[in-house]
Design a protein around this motif. Structure first.
Motif, PDB file in Angstrom:
ATOM      1  N   LEU A 161      23.936  27.279 -20.927  1.00  0.00           N
ATOM      2  CA  LEU A 161      24.111  25.854 -20.627  1.00  0.00           C
ATOM      3  C   LEU A 161      22.916  25.017 -21.076  1.00  0.00           C
ATOM      4  O   LEU A 161      23.093  23.922 -21.609  1.00  0.00           O
ATOM      5  N   TYR A 162      21.709  25.525 -20.886  1.00  0.00           N
ATOM      6  CA  TYR A 162      20.538  24.765 -21.313  1.00  0.00           C
ATOM      7  C   TYR A 162      20.421  24.725 -22.839  1.00  0.00           C
ATOM      8  O   TYR A 162      19.944  23.734 -23.391  1.00  0.00           O
ATOM      9  N   ALA A 163      20.863  25.757 -23.517  1.00  0.00           N
ATOM     10  CA  ALA A 163      20.875  25.722 -24.984  1.00  0.00           C
ATOM     11  C   ALA A 163      21.892  24.683 -25.460  1.00  0.00           C
ATOM     12  O   ALA A 163      21.589  23.860 -26.333  1.00  0.00           O
ATOM     13  N   ARG A 164      23.067  24.712 -24.876  1.00  0.00           N
ATOM     14  CA  ARG A 164      24.129  23.791 -25.285  1.00  0.00           C
ATOM     15  C   ARG A 164      23.808  22.339 -24.933  1.00  0.00           C
ATOM     16  O   ARG A 164      23.958  21.436 -25.756  1.00  0.00           O
ATOM     17  N   PHE A 175      17.603  23.906 -25.568  1.00  0.00           N
ATOM     18  CA  PHE A 175      16.560  24.883 -25.284  1.00  0.00           C
ATOM     19  C   PHE A 175      16.709  26.100 -26.178  1.00  0.00           C
ATOM     20  O   PHE A 175      17.814  26.508 -26.517  1.00  0.00           O
ATOM     21  N   ASP A 176      15.572  26.695 -26.517  1.00  0.00           N
ATOM     22  CA  ASP A 176      15.588  27.888 -27.370  1.00  0.00           C
ATOM     23  C   ASP A 176      15.697  29.162 -26.525  1.00  0.00           C
ATOM     24  O   ASP A 176      15.892  29.116 -25.309  1.00  0.00           O
ATOM     25  N   GLU A 177      15.533  30.287 -27.204  1.00  0.00           N
ATOM     26  CA  GLU A 177      15.720  31.603 -26.579  1.00  0.00           C
ATOM     27  C   GLU A 177      14.610  31.985 -25.606  1.00  0.00           C
ATOM     28  O   GLU A 177      14.687  33.030 -24.959  1.00  0.00           O
ATOM     29  N   THR A 178      13.577  31.140 -25.419  1.00  0.00           N
ATOM     30  CA  THR A 178      12.513  31.471 -24.471  1.00  0.00           C
ATOM     31  C   THR A 178      12.876  31.112 -23.028  1.00  0.00           C
ATOM     32  O   THR A 178      12.204  31.552 -22.094  1.00  0.00           O
ATOM     33  N   PHE A 179      13.927  30.322 -22.840  1.00  0.00           N
ATOM     34  CA  PHE A 179      14.253  29.873 -21.492  1.00  0.00           C
ATOM     35  C   PHE A 179      14.896  30.956 -20.627  1.00  0.00           C
ATOM     36  O   PHE A 179      14.483  31.165 -19.482  1.00  0.00           O
ATOM     37  N   ALA A 180      15.893  31.636 -21.137  1.00  0.00           N
ATOM     38  CA  ALA A 180      16.580  32.666 -20.341  1.00  0.00           C
ATOM     39  C   ALA A 180      15.621  33.754 -19.847  1.00  0.00           C
ATOM     40  O   ALA A 180      15.722  34.168 -18.678  1.00  0.00           O
ATOM     41  N   PRO A 181      14.662  34.222 -20.656  1.00  0.00           N
ATOM     42  CA  PRO A 181      13.712  35.215 -20.129  1.00  0.00           C
ATOM     43  C   PRO A 181      12.859  34.686 -18.976  1.00  0.00           C
ATOM     44  O   PRO A 181      12.487  35.453 -18.081  1.00  0.00           O
ATOM     45  N   LEU A 182      12.560  33.382 -18.971  1.00  0.00           N
ATOM     46  CA  LEU A 182      11.846  32.797 -17.840  1.00  0.00           C
ATOM     47  C   LEU A 182      12.693  32.902 -16.572  1.00  0.00           C
ATOM     48  O   LEU A 182      12.205  33.297 -15.511  1.00  0.00           O
ATOM     49  N   VAL A 183      13.957  32.556 -16.673  1.00  0.00           N
ATOM     50  CA  VAL A 183      14.869  32.673 -15.527  1.00  0.00           C
ATOM     51  C   VAL A 183      14.938  34.126 -15.069  1.00  0.00           C
ATOM     52  O   VAL A 183      14.888  34.412 -13.868  1.00  0.00           O
ATOM     53  N   ALA A 184      15.011  35.048 -16.006  1.00  0.00           N
ATOM     54  CA  ALA A 184      15.060  36.480 -15.661  1.00  0.00           C
ATOM     55  C   ALA A 184      13.812  36.899 -14.894  1.00  0.00           C
ATOM     56  O   ALA A 184      13.904  37.631 -13.893  1.00  0.00           O
ATOM     57  N   ARG A 185      12.638  36.437 -15.328  1.00  0.00           N
ATOM     58  CA  ARG A 185      11.380  36.790 -14.626  1.00  0.00           C
ATOM     59  C   ARG A 185      11.356  36.214 -13.215  1.00  0.00           C
ATOM     60  O   ARG A 185      10.922  36.882 -12.269  1.00  0.00           O
ATOM     61  N   ILE A 186      11.813  34.984 -13.061  1.00  0.00           N
ATOM     62  CA  ILE A 186      11.867  34.365 -11.735  1.00  0.00           C
ATOM     63  C   ILE A 186      12.754  35.199 -10.812  1.00  0.00           C
ATOM     64  O   ILE A 186      12.389  35.485  -9.663  1.00  0.00           O
ATOM     65  N   LEU A 187      13.898  35.612 -11.315  1.00  0.00           N
ATOM     66  CA  LEU A 187      14.825  36.409 -10.503  1.00  0.00           C
ATOM     67  C   LEU A 187      14.285  37.810 -10.229  1.00  0.00           C
ATOM     68  O   LEU A 187      14.437  38.331  -9.120  1.00  0.00           O
TER      69      LEU A 187
END
Length: 160
Positions: free
Chosen positions: A24-27, A31-43
């Protein structure tokens, strides 16, 4: 909206949350591919070490389909941090954001926090409008280049 339930986050929700945030953030934001890994680390951090007395995450569901999330985590002894507030597009306009925010803030109050903080981007106009309507105050704003795009980063706070 009576058919939408809020339930506690489970570890098996993590992959859905990472994927939805990334997609959703890419669309919507570019946002680029660095965002999802940040969410993964938070979780990953939440799953590994959250204090259930002071921290909680919720998943909104309708008929077993996930529609959104919100998390309350510790920033310091007196301050809770709101994180991972997300509504999928088909859940927007249902007042579900208000329900999630109310649930999160009530939990923070009951857990003994005196205030809450959050970090977001100016481009999230609907969320920022919701925060403002609940009494949150914008405490800082600055231009940044994050996740491959130019953004205006915002910090918000509220006394509980």
């Amino acid at each position: 909206m009576d058919d939408i339930t809020l339930r506690p986050f489970r570890a098996d929700d993590a992959s859905w949350l990472v994927e939805r945030h990334g997609t959703l953030y890419a669309r919507d934001e570019g946002f680029d591919e660095t965002f999802a890994p940040l969410v993964a680390r938070i979780l990953e951090d939440f799953i590994a070490a959250h204090d259930p007395e002071r921290e909680c995450g919720w998943i909104a569901e309708r008929a077993g389909k996930r529609l959104g999330s919100i998390f309350c985590v510790t920033q310091d002894d007196q301050t809770a941090k709101l994180r991972l507030f997300l509504l999928v597009p088909e859940a927007r306009g249902l007042k579900l954001g208000k329900r999630l925010l109310t649930t999160c803030m009530s939990f923070a109050r009951e857990a003994g926090y005196r205030e809450m903080a959050l970090w977001t981007h100016e481009s999230h106009a609907a969320a920022c409008g919701l925060y403002r309507s609940f009494g949150w105050q914008l405490t800082g704003s600055k231009p940044v280049h994050s996740f491959g795009v130019d953004l205006v980063e915002q910090s918000w706070r509220i006394r509980l």
